[in-house]
Design a protein around this motif. Structure first.
Motif, mmCIF file in Angstrom:
data_model
loop_
_atom_site.group_PDB
_atom_site.id
_atom_site.type_symbol
_atom_site.label_atom_id
_atom_site.label_comp_id
_atom_site.label_asym_id
_atom_site.label_seq_id
_atom_site.Cartn_x
_atom_site.Cartn_y
_atom_site.Cartn_z
ATOM 1 N N HIS A 65 -17.985 8.059 10.740
ATOM 2 C CA HIS A 65 -18.476 8.764 9.557
ATOM 3 C C HIS A 65 -19.520 7.873 8.877
ATOM 4 O O HIS A 65 -20.615 8.320 8.561
ATOM 5 N N THR A 66 -19.151 6.619 8.684
ATOM 6 C CA THR A 66 -20.086 5.570 8.275
ATOM 7 C C THR A 66 -19.852 4.389 9.203
ATOM 8 O O THR A 66 -18.784 4.267 9.818
ATOM 9 N N SER A 67 -20.821 3.514 9.288
ATOM 10 C CA SER A 67 -20.711 2.389 10.223
ATOM 11 C C SER A 67 -19.645 1.381 9.819
ATOM 12 O O SER A 67 -19.141 0.646 10.668
ATOM 13 N N GLY A 68 -19.266 1.347 8.561
ATOM 14 C CA GLY A 68 -18.254 0.391 8.113
ATOM 15 C C GLY A 68 -16.956 1.039 7.672
ATOM 16 O O GLY A 68 -16.170 0.416 6.964
ATOM 17 N N HIS A 69 -16.708 2.273 8.104
ATOM 18 C CA HIS A 69 -15.536 3.018 7.636
ATOM 19 C C HIS A 69 -14.232 2.320 8.001
ATOM 20 O O HIS A 69 -14.067 1.805 9.096
ATOM 21 N N MET A 70 -13.297 2.336 7.058
ATOM 22 C CA MET A 70 -11.971 1.741 7.255
ATOM 23 C C MET A 70 -10.887 2.757 6.905
ATOM 24 O O MET A 70 -11.072 3.580 6.007
ATOM 25 N N CYS A 71 -9.774 2.679 7.623
ATOM 26 C CA CYS A 71 -8.557 3.398 7.272
ATOM 27 C C CYS A 71 -7.504 2.341 6.964
ATOM 28 O O CYS A 71 -7.607 1.200 7.427
ATOM 29 N N TYR A 72 -6.499 2.721 6.194
ATOM 30 C CA TYR A 72 -5.466 1.763 5.806
ATOM 31 C C TYR A 72 -4.101 2.336 6.152
ATOM 32 O O TYR A 72 -3.731 3.407 5.688
ATOM 33 N N PHE A 73 -3.365 1.579 6.964
ATOM 34 C CA PHE A 73 -2.015 1.946 7.373
ATOM 35 C C PHE A 73 -1.056 1.084 6.566
ATOM 36 O O PHE A 73 -1.179 -0.144 6.547
ATOM 37 N N MET A 74 -0.106 1.722 5.875
ATOM 38 C CA MET A 74 0.796 1.000 4.983
ATOM 39 C C MET A 74 2.246 1.352 5.293
ATOM 40 O O MET A 74 2.561 2.510 5.548
ATOM 41 N N TRP A 75 3.089 0.343 5.256
ATOM 42 C CA TRP A 75 4.513 0.536 5.486
ATOM 43 C C TRP A 75 5.296 -0.572 4.807
ATOM 44 O O TRP A 75 4.737 -1.574 4.378
ATOM 45 N N GLU A 76 6.585 -0.341 4.710
ATOM 46 C CA GLU A 76 7.497 -1.319 4.127
ATOM 47 C C GLU A 76 8.608 -1.548 5.137
ATOM 48 O O GLU A 76 9.264 -0.596 5.573
ATOM 49 N N ASP A 77 8.785 -2.791 5.559
ATOM 50 C CA ASP A 77 9.843 -3.101 6.524
ATOM 51 C C ASP A 77 11.196 -2.657 5.987
ATOM 52 O O ASP A 77 11.480 -2.776 4.801
ATOM 53 N N ASP A 78 12.012 -2.113 6.860
ATOM 54 C CA ASP A 78 13.380 -1.686 6.531
ATOM 55 C C ASP A 78 13.433 -0.602 5.449
ATOM 56 O O ASP A 78 14.437 -0.459 4.763
ATOM 57 N N SER A 79 12.353 0.145 5.301
ATOM 58 C CA SER A 79 12.332 1.237 4.324
ATOM 59 C C SER A 79 12.648 2.552 5.025
ATOM 60 O O SER A 79 12.183 2.791 6.137
ATOM 61 N N PRO A 80 13.404 3.432 4.383
ATOM 62 C CA PRO A 80 13.656 4.753 4.974
ATOM 63 C C PRO A 80 12.434 5.679 4.857
ATOM 64 O O PRO A 80 12.383 6.711 5.509
ATOM 65 N N ASP A 81 11.462 5.298 4.020
ATOM 66 C CA ASP A 81 10.268 6.120 3.836
ATOM 67 C C ASP A 81 9.324 5.984 5.022
ATOM 68 O O ASP A 81 9.186 4.903 5.612
ATOM 69 N N ALA A 82 8.658 7.070 5.343
ATOM 70 C CA ALA A 82 7.682 7.056 6.430
ATOM 71 C C ALA A 82 6.483 6.203 6.032
ATOM 72 O O ALA A 82 6.163 6.090 4.842
ATOM 73 N N PRO A 83 5.800 5.620 7.007
ATOM 74 C CA PRO A 83 4.581 4.878 6.690
ATOM 75 C C PRO A 83 3.489 5.843 6.228
ATOM 76 O O PRO A 83 3.603 7.058 6.410
ATOM 77 N N ALA A 84 2.438 5.284 5.654
ATOM 78 C CA ALA A 84 1.335 6.096 5.136
ATOM 79 C C ALA A 84 0.021 5.638 5.749
ATOM 80 O O ALA A 84 -0.198 4.446 5.960
ATOM 81 N N LEU A 85 -0.838 6.604 6.007
ATOM 82 C CA LEU A 85 -2.186 6.336 6.481
ATOM 83 C C LEU A 85 -3.162 6.907 5.463
ATOM 84 O O LEU A 85 -3.104 8.099 5.148
ATOM 85 N N PHE A 86 -4.016 6.057 4.941
ATOM 86 C CA PHE A 86 -5.093 6.508 4.070
ATOM 87 C C PHE A 86 -6.324 6.573 4.967
ATOM 88 O O PHE A 86 -6.943 5.563 5.283
ATOM 89 N N SER A 87 -6.634 7.802 5.420
ATOM 90 C CA SER A 87 -7.596 8.001 6.505
ATOM 91 C C SER A 87 -9.020 8.252 6.041
ATOM 92 O O SER A 87 -9.914 8.407 6.881
ATOM 93 N N GLY A 88 -9.248 8.299 4.741
ATOM 94 C CA GLY A 88 -10.609 8.453 4.237
ATOM 95 C C GLY A 88 -11.318 9.646 4.835
ATOM 96 O O GLY A 88 -10.852 10.778 4.746
ATOM 97 N N ASP A 89 -12.456 9.389 5.498
ATOM 98 C CA ASP A 89 -13.271 10.448 6.096
ATOM 99 C C ASP A 89 -13.196 10.436 7.616
ATOM 100 O O ASP A 89 -14.114 10.895 8.288
ATOM 101 N N THR A 90 -12.106 9.905 8.169
ATOM 102 C CA THR A 90 -11.936 9.938 9.620
ATOM 103 C C THR A 90 -11.062 11.113 10.016
ATOM 104 O O THR A 90 -11.466 11.957 10.804
ATOM 105 N N LEU A 91 -9.862 11.201 9.472
ATOM 106 C CA LEU A 91 -8.922 12.260 9.815
ATOM 107 C C LEU A 91 -8.574 13.048 8.561
ATOM 108 O O LEU A 91 -8.192 12.468 7.548
ATOM 109 N N PHE A 92 -8.741 14.361 8.655
ATOM 110 C CA PHE A 92 -8.377 15.265 7.566
ATOM 111 C C PHE A 92 -7.231 16.156 8.014
ATOM 112 O O PHE A 92 -6.969 16.270 9.207
#
Length: 186
Positions: A14-41
């Motif tokens: 989308h842009t030459s420097g585009h970044m996505c951020y994958f976030m999680w917490e070890d031993d958490s029952p919550d699912a991880p999160a992906l902040f995909s910006g303008d890559t995946l909608f």
């Protein structure tokens, strides 16, 4: 961030420097999160402004597509209904697309968000993640995954824009002739 772990994912296209951020917490029952910006909608992918179909294919399959299926996808824009209308054009027989589109329209009518989705869901209705599926290939007339993706993005870029509905008050003003003096040629 404290117990929250963050993995920065370089996803140029989308842009030459585009970044996505994958976030999680070890031993958490919550699912991880992906902040995909303008890559995946939800139901779509970003335009190839500064990149190529090869880059986006790599982003979607080798980077984001390998994350856990329960990952919640938080995209940069709310364009779910338009994306799913396009997905329905690509796969008119896909019941999951039909159901998700009906759900998204209802959420939109109620002014509620359609984000997040999950990667598991995206693989069921997002045509940009379904480039190896026969109906998607048939729609594009191609079979090689990168070429399918390139054709899909081109079709999506040219997908009809929604018709703008005239403002009801403006239409009444036209009907009553209130704009007449402004529209007359001098």
């Amino acid at each position: 961030f404290g117990a929250i772990r963050v993995k920065c994912l370089f996803t140029p296209c989308h842009t030459s420097g585009h970044m996505c951020y994958f976030m999680w917490e070890d031993d958490s029952p919550d699912a991880p999160a992906l902040f995909s910006g303008d890559t995946l909608f939800v139901g779509g992918c970003g335009q190839f402004f500064e990149g190529t179909a090869e880059q986006m294919h790599n982003n979607l399959t080798q980077i984001l597509g390998t994350l856990p299926e329960d990952t919640k996808v938080f995209c940069g824009h709310e364009c779910t209904v338009r994306n799913l209308k396009f997905a329905l054009k690509v796969e008119p027989e896909n019941e999951t697309v039909k159901e998700k589109l009906a759900w998204a329209k209802q959420r939109d009518d109620e002014d509620l968000p359609t984000v997040p989705s999950t990667l598991r869901e995206e693989f069921l209705y997002n045509p940009f993640l379904r480039v190896t599926e026969e109906p998607v290939q048939r729609f594009t007339g191609r079979t090689e995954p990168v070429e399918v993706l390139r054709a899909l993005r081109s079709e999506r870029d040219n997908f009809k824009k929604p018709k703008e509905r005239p403002n009801p008050q403006a239409m009444l003003a036209f009907d009553w002739g209130l704009f007449g003096p402004f529209l007359e040629k001098k």
